[in-house]
Design an enzyme around this catalytic site. Structure first.
Site, PDB file in Angstrom:
ATOM      1  N   CYS A 137      -1.635   1.659  -3.002  1.00 12.71           N
ATOM      2  CA  CYS A 137      -2.613   2.745  -2.814  1.00 12.71           C
ATOM      3  C   CYS A 137      -2.000   4.146  -2.865  1.00 12.71           C
ATOM      4  CB  CYS A 137      -3.304   2.628  -1.463  1.00 12.71           C
ATOM      5  SG  CYS A 137      -3.395   0.988  -0.752  1.00 12.71           S
ATOM      6  N   TYR A 168       6.060   3.977   9.314  1.00 16.07           N
ATOM      7  CA  TYR A 168       5.585   2.630   9.684  1.00 16.07           C
ATOM      8  C   TYR A 168       6.618   1.914  10.564  1.00 16.07           C
ATOM      9  CZ  TYR A 168       1.266   2.297   7.088  1.00 16.07           C
ATOM     10  OH  TYR A 168      -0.025   2.454   6.677  1.00 16.07           O
ATOM     11  N   LYS A 198      -0.039   5.206  -6.090  1.00 18.02           N
ATOM     12  CA  LYS A 198      -1.064   5.170  -7.144  1.00 18.02           C
ATOM     13  C   LYS A 198      -1.955   6.406  -7.076  1.00 18.02           C
ATOM     14  CE  LYS A 198      -4.904   3.868  -6.163  1.00 18.02           C
ATOM     15  NZ  LYS A 198      -5.521   2.571  -6.069  1.00 18.02           N
ATOM     16  N   ALA A 240      11.682 -14.090   6.528  1.00 13.95           N
ATOM     17  CA  ALA A 240      11.387 -15.065   7.589  1.00 13.95           C
ATOM     18  C   ALA A 240      10.813 -16.331   6.975  1.00 13.95           C
ATOM     19  CB  ALA A 240      10.385 -14.468   8.577  1.00 13.95           C
ATOM     20  N   GLY A 257      -4.151  -9.562 -12.079  1.00 11.09           N
ATOM     21  CA  GLY A 257      -4.518 -10.098 -10.771  1.00 11.09           C
ATOM     22  C   GLY A 257      -3.311 -10.290  -9.885  1.00 11.09           C
ATOM     23  N   GLU A 269      -7.326   2.070 -13.264  1.00 12.26           N
ATOM     24  CA  GLU A 269      -6.679   3.230 -12.645  1.00 12.26           C
ATOM     25  C   GLU A 269      -5.463   3.683 -13.460  1.00 12.26           C
ATOM     26  OE1 GLU A 269      -7.930   2.543  -7.992  1.00 12.26           O
ATOM     27  OE2 GLU A 269      -6.033   1.735  -8.650  1.00 12.26           O
ATOM     28  N   GLU A 291     -25.669  15.726  -2.793  1.00 15.28           N
ATOM     29  CA  GLU A 291     -27.063  15.912  -2.365  1.00 15.28           C
ATOM     30  C   GLU A 291     -28.023  15.043  -3.183  1.00 15.28           C
ATOM     31  OE1 GLU A 291     -28.913  19.779  -3.044  1.00 15.28           O
ATOM     32  OE2 GLU A 291     -27.440  20.235  -4.585  1.00 15.28           O
ATOM     33  N   CYS A 314       0.827  -1.212   0.000  1.00 15.19           N
ATOM     34  CA  CYS A 314       0.000   0.000   0.000  1.00 15.19           C
ATOM     35  C   CYS A 314       0.860   1.261   0.000  1.00 15.19           C
ATOM     36  CB  CYS A 314      -0.929  -0.008   1.214  1.00 15.19           C
ATOM     37  SG  CYS A 314      -1.895   1.491   1.358  1.00 15.19           S
ATOM     38  N   TYR A 369      -9.461  -3.179 -11.244  1.00 14.44           N
ATOM     39  CA  TYR A 369      -9.302  -1.796 -10.791  1.00 14.44           C
ATOM     40  C   TYR A 369      -7.910  -1.246 -11.071  1.00 14.44           C
ATOM     41  CZ  TYR A 369      -6.844  -2.799  -6.338  1.00 14.44           C
ATOM     42  OH  TYR A 369      -5.929  -3.159  -5.384  1.00 14.44           O
ATOM     43  N   HIS A 398     -26.226  21.951  -0.492  1.00 15.34           N
ATOM     44  CA  HIS A 398     -26.428  22.503  -1.825  1.00 15.34           C
ATOM     45  C   HIS A 398     -25.434  23.627  -2.103  1.00 15.34           C
ATOM     46  CE1 HIS A 398     -28.703  23.396  -5.419  1.00 15.34           C
ATOM     47  NE2 HIS A 398     -28.659  24.676  -5.108  1.00 15.34           N
TER      48      HIS A 398
HETATM   49  P1  FAD Z   1       1.353  -6.250   1.920  1.00 17.01           P
HETATM   50  O1  FAD Z   1       1.071  -4.827   1.886  1.00 17.01           O
HETATM   51  O2  FAD Z   1       1.653  -6.947   0.631  1.00 17.01           O
HETATM   52  O3  FAD Z   1       2.530  -6.485   2.964  1.00 17.01           O
HETATM   53  C1  FAD Z   1       3.159  -7.723   3.101  1.00 17.01           C
HETATM   54  C2  FAD Z   1       4.603  -7.477   3.465  1.00 17.01           C
HETATM   55  O4  FAD Z   1       5.209  -8.719   3.818  1.00 17.01           O
HETATM   56  C3  FAD Z   1       5.418  -6.930   2.311  1.00 17.01           C
HETATM   57  O5  FAD Z   1       6.031  -5.716   2.707  1.00 17.01           O
HETATM   58  C4  FAD Z   1       6.458  -8.002   2.021  1.00 17.01           C
HETATM   59  O6  FAD Z   1       7.725  -7.483   1.642  1.00 17.01           O
HETATM   60  C5  FAD Z   1       6.556  -8.731   3.359  1.00 17.01           C
HETATM   61  N1  FAD Z   1       6.951 -10.138   3.249  1.00 17.01           N
HETATM   62  C6  FAD Z   1       6.451 -11.085   2.412  1.00 17.01           C
HETATM   63  N2  FAD Z   1       7.024 -12.275   2.668  1.00 17.01           N
HETATM   64  C7  FAD Z   1       7.911 -12.083   3.688  1.00 17.01           C
HETATM   65  C8  FAD Z   1       8.785 -12.935   4.394  1.00 17.01           C
HETATM   66  N3  FAD Z   1       8.829 -14.247   4.145  1.00 17.01           N
HETATM   67  N4  FAD Z   1       9.566 -12.398   5.353  1.00 17.01           N
HETATM   68  C9  FAD Z   1       9.512 -11.059   5.647  1.00 17.01           C
HETATM   69  N5  FAD Z   1       8.682 -10.217   5.007  1.00 17.01           N
HETATM   70  C10 FAD Z   1       7.887 -10.702   4.044  1.00 17.01           C
HETATM   71  N6  FAD Z   1      -6.076  -1.125  -1.361  1.00 17.01           N
HETATM   72  C11 FAD Z   1      -6.923  -0.151  -0.963  1.00 17.01           C
HETATM   73  O7  FAD Z   1      -7.585  -0.293   0.061  1.00 17.01           O
HETATM   74  N7  FAD Z   1      -7.039   1.020  -1.689  1.00 17.01           N
HETATM   75  C12 FAD Z   1      -6.329   1.241  -2.817  1.00 17.01           C
HETATM   76  O8  FAD Z   1      -6.450   2.296  -3.455  1.00 17.01           O
HETATM   77  C13 FAD Z   1      -5.425   0.229  -3.256  1.00 17.01           C
HETATM   78  N8  FAD Z   1      -4.663   0.422  -4.353  1.00 17.01           N
HETATM   79  C14 FAD Z   1      -3.770  -0.541  -4.737  1.00 17.01           C
HETATM   80  C15 FAD Z   1      -3.006  -0.331  -5.869  1.00 17.01           C
HETATM   81  C16 FAD Z   1      -2.111  -1.282  -6.293  1.00 17.01           C
HETATM   82  C17 FAD Z   1      -1.282  -1.040  -7.539  1.00 17.01           C
HETATM   83  C18 FAD Z   1      -1.967  -2.496  -5.553  1.00 17.01           C
HETATM   84  C19 FAD Z   1      -0.990  -3.556  -5.997  1.00 17.01           C
HETATM   85  C20 FAD Z   1      -2.723  -2.726  -4.418  1.00 17.01           C
HETATM   86  C21 FAD Z   1      -3.635  -1.752  -3.993  1.00 17.01           C
HETATM   87  N9  FAD Z   1      -4.445  -1.940  -2.865  1.00 17.01           N
HETATM   88  C22 FAD Z   1      -5.327  -0.971  -2.482  1.00 17.01           C
HETATM   89  C23 FAD Z   1      -4.391  -3.196  -2.085  1.00 17.01           C
HETATM   90  C24 FAD Z   1      -3.542  -3.014  -0.831  1.00 17.01           C
HETATM   91  O9  FAD Z   1      -2.274  -2.519  -1.199  1.00 17.01           O
HETATM   92  C25 FAD Z   1      -3.410  -4.351  -0.110  1.00 17.01           C
HETATM   93  O10 FAD Z   1      -4.692  -4.848   0.180  1.00 17.01           O
HETATM   94  C26 FAD Z   1      -2.617  -4.208   1.191  1.00 17.01           C
HETATM   95  O11 FAD Z   1      -1.328  -3.718   0.935  1.00 17.01           O
HETATM   96  C27 FAD Z   1      -2.535  -5.558   1.905  1.00 17.01           C
HETATM   97  O12 FAD Z   1      -1.728  -5.443   3.043  1.00 17.01           O
HETATM   98  P2  FAD Z   1      -0.964  -6.731   3.623  1.00 17.01           P
HETATM   99  O13 FAD Z   1      -0.316  -6.274   4.869  1.00 17.01           O
HETATM  100  O14 FAD Z   1      -1.864  -7.897   3.658  1.00 17.01           O
HETATM  101  O15 FAD Z   1       0.133  -7.085   2.517  1.00 17.01           O
END
Ligand code: FAD
Length: 457
Positions: A47, A98, A50, A114, A260, A180, A438, A42, A176, A433
């Site tokens: 997000c 973060y 983007k 991990a 996807g 976008e 509205e 994100c 989406y 308005h």
């Molecule tokens: P992630 O954000 O994918 O975080 C997982 C993390 O785990 C990553 O940083 C990765 O490096 C780390 N990781 C993976 N495996 C390991 C490992 N073995 N050891 C250590 N670290 C690891 N959602 C919205 O709500 N609004 C939006 O406008 C929107 N726009 C998007 C646009 C794009 C182009 C994309 C691709 C996604 C968008 N999304 C949006 C979806 C949103 O980004 C995801 O739903 C969200 O990031 C999911 O969070 P998460 O923590 O599950 O996974």
């Protein structure tokens, strides 16, 4: 057995950071591992960048539209490098926030990959740690199609790091992300083609919204290729040719696959922990985010359900509360609002007409109009608003909008739906308005009845 940590979270994205932070706040001994970038998809390649790119694209249209209001703003060329530099600085700032938030909460952080050694032991860059509970929050990655020449195209991660604006872009995928980026590249000045398998973009969204988006994209000058796929990509130096299943050949500088995403489970050693996956590779969880191993949980995109940041953070928060707090905060996952930052954007909450009508009779209210500003700008941009109302109870089951500010407007309607608002509740609400919003409280005349009783009426 004494474990080093009460909770180990794998993945520092939206889901993992929230879970780790809240659990640490409850006093648990927490560790979080992130192998790539804090804040996950994100913040870094989803997000946030983007939305900044969509806003960069909008400024061009505003410069043109300003003329209708008496301003002479010369559009000039877009400075890609200046914009990307500003975007990257903001992303770096947010990613750092973060990381700091976790450290501030008292969590131990590991910047490493991990993987499971056994159900309670993880390996992190040569070091082994043990934890009583483990959370899989590894997210997902973009899928690449298996077609000849696929290596000549990019997926969404790379779209954020292009060296310059491509002049001609061919996007495969009508979801989406495809919609976008079509708006983004078009708004920044590229020629854009969007190729998708379905007759309309955005499978799963309300049909009227899908049709309105297709019309709006064409009005913006995006070339749509419905009911088609890219069969092959050929490269000639920096140029690309996308050969479509309908025989068309599209010349491009960039071919972008947006077909996807897949859960990140490879290399996690899930077999050592005995964690079960579904046939598509997503971690299977119950309503309390537990996997088939009672002490191992999974949250966010790796479970491949509602792949949205606010859902991922809510799941992480609820899980941390449930495990270490006095009781989980409750979220309404039944009416999750969502937006598509296309040009113009759209947003939706609740049921589509088709899903609602399959359950029973529903009343449909639709408004279509040209927003006030575009009577002066002359831009061909229509707004569509739609309500799906249960005929028997008069509860609003779905609210859908395509048009400027749709995501800001529908967020408020999502509160109304969560509270069980009826059509009469919207009707007795005074509008603001003059706004587009509205219209949602002034739709008096039913457009049609749908569902099982339609024939009877
Ligand atoms: P992630 O954000 O994918 O975080 C997982 C993390 O785990 C990553 O940083 C990765 O490096 C780390 N990781 C993976 N495996 C390991 C490992 N073995 N050891 C250590 N670290 C690891 N959602 C919205 O709500 N609004 C939006 O406008 C929107 N726009 C998007 C646009 C794009 C182009 C994309 C691709 C996604 C968008 N999304 C949006 C979806 C949103 O980004 C995801 O739903 C969200 O990031 C999911 O969070 P998460 O923590 O599950 O996974």
């Amino acid at each position: 057995m004494a474990y080093e940590f009460d909770l180990f979270v794998i993945g520092g994205g939206s889901a993992g950071v929230r879970c780790g932070r809240i659990a640490a706040g409850h006093g648990a001994r927490v560790a979080v591992a992130e192998e790539r970038f804090w804040g996950g998809i994100c913040v870094n390649v989803g997000c946030i960048p983007k939305k900044l790119m969509a806003q960069a694209a909008e400024y061009g249209a505003w410069a043109e539209d300003a003329r209708g209001f008496g301003w002479d703003i010369s559009k000039g060329p877009h400075d890609w490098a200046a914009f990307v530099g500003a975007k990257d600085r903001e992303i770096a700032r947010l990613s750092n926030v973060y990381r700091k938030v976790l450290e501030g909460a008292g969590a131990t952080i590991f910047e490493a990959h991990a993987s499971f050694i056994d159900p309670h032991t993880l390996e992190l860059g040569g070091r082994r740690v043990t934890a009583e509970r483990i959370v899989i929050a590894t997210g997902g990655h973009p899928e690449r199609p298996a077609l000849p020449g696929a290596e000549h195209g990019i997926v969404s991660d790379a779209a954020f790091y292009l060296p310059g604006l491509p002049e001609r872009v061919v996007i495969l995928g009508g979801g989406y992300i495809g919609a976008e980026f079509a708006g983004i590249f078009k708004g920044l000045g590229a020629e854009v083609h969007m190729v998708y398998r379905q007759p309309l973009p955005l499978r799963g969204f309300d049909e009227d919204l899908r049709a309105a988006l297709a019309e709006a994209m064409e009005a913006e000058g995006i070339r749509l290729h419905p009911s088609a796929i890219i069969a092959e990509v050929r490269a000639d130096g920096a140029s690309r040719v996308a050969l479509l299943s309908d025989g068309a050949e599209l010349q491009a500088d960039l071919v972008f696959f947006a077909i996807g995403r897949r859960p990140n489970v490879a290399g996690l050693g899930l077999e050592q922990a005995g964690v079960a996956l579904d046939p598509f590779g997503a971690v299977i969880v119950d309503a309390e985010m537990r996997t088939n191993q009672a002490h191992i949980h999974a949250i966010g995109d790796v479970t491949d359900r509602l792949n949205l940041t606010p859902v991922a953070t809510a799941e992480g928060h609820a899980l941390a509360d449930r495990l270490f707090g006095s009781g989980p905060r409750e979220w309404n996952f039944a009416n999750v609002p969502t937006a598509v930052f296309s040009a113009p954007p759209l947003a939706t909450v609740g049921l589509t007409e088709a899903v609602a009508a399959a359950r029973g009779p529903v009343e449909i209210y639709i408004a279509r109009f040209t927003p006030l500003r575009h009577h002066l700008t002359g831009r061909r941009r229509q707004t569509l608003m739609k309500l799906v109302v249960d005929q028997a109870s008069q509860r609003v089951l779905g609210a859908h909008m395509l048009g400027e500010e749709a995501p800001e407007i529908v967020q408020g309607l999502a509160v109304a739906l969560t509270c069980g608002a009826t059509k009469a509740d919207l009707d007795r609400t005074i509008g603001i308005h003059p706004t587009a919003a509205e219209e949602f409280v002034t739709m008096r005349t039913r457009t049609r009845l749908a569902g099982v009783a339609r024939a009877a009426e």
